[in-house]
Design an enzyme around this catalytic site. Sequence first.
Site, PDB file in Angstrom:
ATOM      1  CB  THR A   1       7.634  23.027  56.808  1.00 32.12           C
ATOM      2  OG1 THR A   1       7.077  21.706  56.700  1.00 32.12           O
ATOM      3  CG2 THR A   1       8.885  23.121  55.946  1.00 32.12           C
TER       4      THR A   1
ATOM      5  CB  VAL B   1       5.167  20.071  51.853  1.00 35.11           C
ATOM      6  CG1 VAL B   1       4.521  18.850  52.509  1.00 35.11           C
ATOM      7  CG2 VAL B   1       5.000  20.019  50.327  1.00 35.11           C
ATOM      8  CB  CYS B   2       2.623  22.652  56.609  1.00 32.21           C
ATOM      9  SG  CYS B   2       2.761  24.359  56.074  1.00 32.21           S
ATOM     10  CG  LEU B   3       4.367  16.867  56.229  1.00 33.78           C
ATOM     11  CD1 LEU B   3       5.055  15.872  55.311  1.00 33.78           C
ATOM     12  CD2 LEU B   3       3.328  16.154  57.081  1.00 33.78           C
TER      13      LEU B   3
ATOM     14  CG  ASN C   1      -1.164  20.292  56.734  1.00 39.24           C
ATOM     15  OD1 ASN C   1      -2.377  20.444  56.893  1.00 39.24           O
ATOM     16  ND2 ASN C   1      -0.337  20.147  57.747  1.00 39.24           N
TER      17      ASN C   1
END
Length: 448
Positions: free
Chosen positions: A98, A91-93, A84
């Site tokens: 995202t 930043v994949c959250l 992530n």
Amino acid sequence: MNQSIIRLTREISELNKTSDLSIAVACRDADVRNVRAVILGPPDTPYEFGFFEFSMKFGRDYPAKAPAVIALSTNSGRTRFNPNIYAGGKVCLSILGTWRGERGEEWSSAQGLESILISIQSLMSSNPYENEPGFENANQEHDKENKKAYVLKIRHETLRITVIARLEEYLGINADGTLQPSPAPPDLESSEDGDTSLADLEGSILFEPFKDLCKRRFLWYYDSYMTSITAERPKVTDGQVFVRMPFEHSGNTMEGRFYYTELERRIKLVRERLDKETENWAAEGAIMAQRESGVAANLQRQYEQTVEYYKKSDSVTLDIELVDKNPFLWRVTYFGRPMTNLDGGLFNIEIAFSPRFPIEHPRARFRTPFYHYRVTSDGVPCYTVTKTDEGRAHIDAIIHLMEEENGPYDPRTQVNQEASKLYWGTPEQKREYNRKLRRSVQASMDYA
């Protein structure tokens, strides 16, 4: 003032007032919307005690809308540290918008700066391979090997990129051990009163808000880094290629080879260079004292006030003197309190102050033996202090560390690994800890 700035300013202030050892934030005074943050890799994970830096840009519609977050510790865009956390910095959250998440996981104005950083830190788990979406539906047998391989390379690159390379840059060391050309330092005697202000210093150098923090933490965790190298080296061979994960692809991967022999050489050189930097503070300070600079006058005044304070104190017995009459190097002699485990001890602690104090925090070191789970094997105490610009506050914090009984368990402060295992172990191990502590107390008298 815009409401978003008021809230953000408050959140930054509150975070900086806490004693949280895992998260730090900073921004330039004139640019509060652009925040920098560093997250300490959690203990017992492959990210352990790494320094992971992030850039956070808050819009005028904050907190109605989440900020844009970019990971900076990516080896110049070449290293993906997590399923992530991409090599390009994304930043994949779900709370950042995202990544798609379940209902209730999206951003809300109730969340803020701290909750974002805690969410990012939660990605740095002991099994980060499992963060990849769809993991639960994958080939479990094959994934067992991938999980192990992923942990192996993250641990190596955490040490290489976020710790060693970062400290080398701060100290001006090339990877081969040679020194980089030193930029001209800011003139410490440039202003009318003989001092350079914080604003002057910040304007003359790159914005590196965590430089001093990372140096101090490196001294705390040096033994842990070395233990990790010793433990991980037998699992791989020098030159062994990293295994590519199924979710990694060109331009967004963690590629490389294991070279623990080289990491050990480099990290030892960083430690030597950092110790030398601390030693040089005294020489620089002596010159500043001769020139009667404002920093030297401030430390001289603080020294005199601190001596008078402890003379009047009935709660503790100690002596404080200047080494070679240098206000940048204090020697504290602490007499163990009667009827405690420290009874009869005579402990010498040196506190070195930087010519850039209080921008750089002082560095303390026990010069007599002291066996304690919050003191490294070579005498560096792990403590926090709120009034960083007061020399006495640092002494108070060290004394509190020494005298504290039944303190809370926190693996981030367990900087002596052997002592920590004994202290937090079985009753018999705790007795062995106390025996070793008492032996160090007795040995301290030999250095008097």
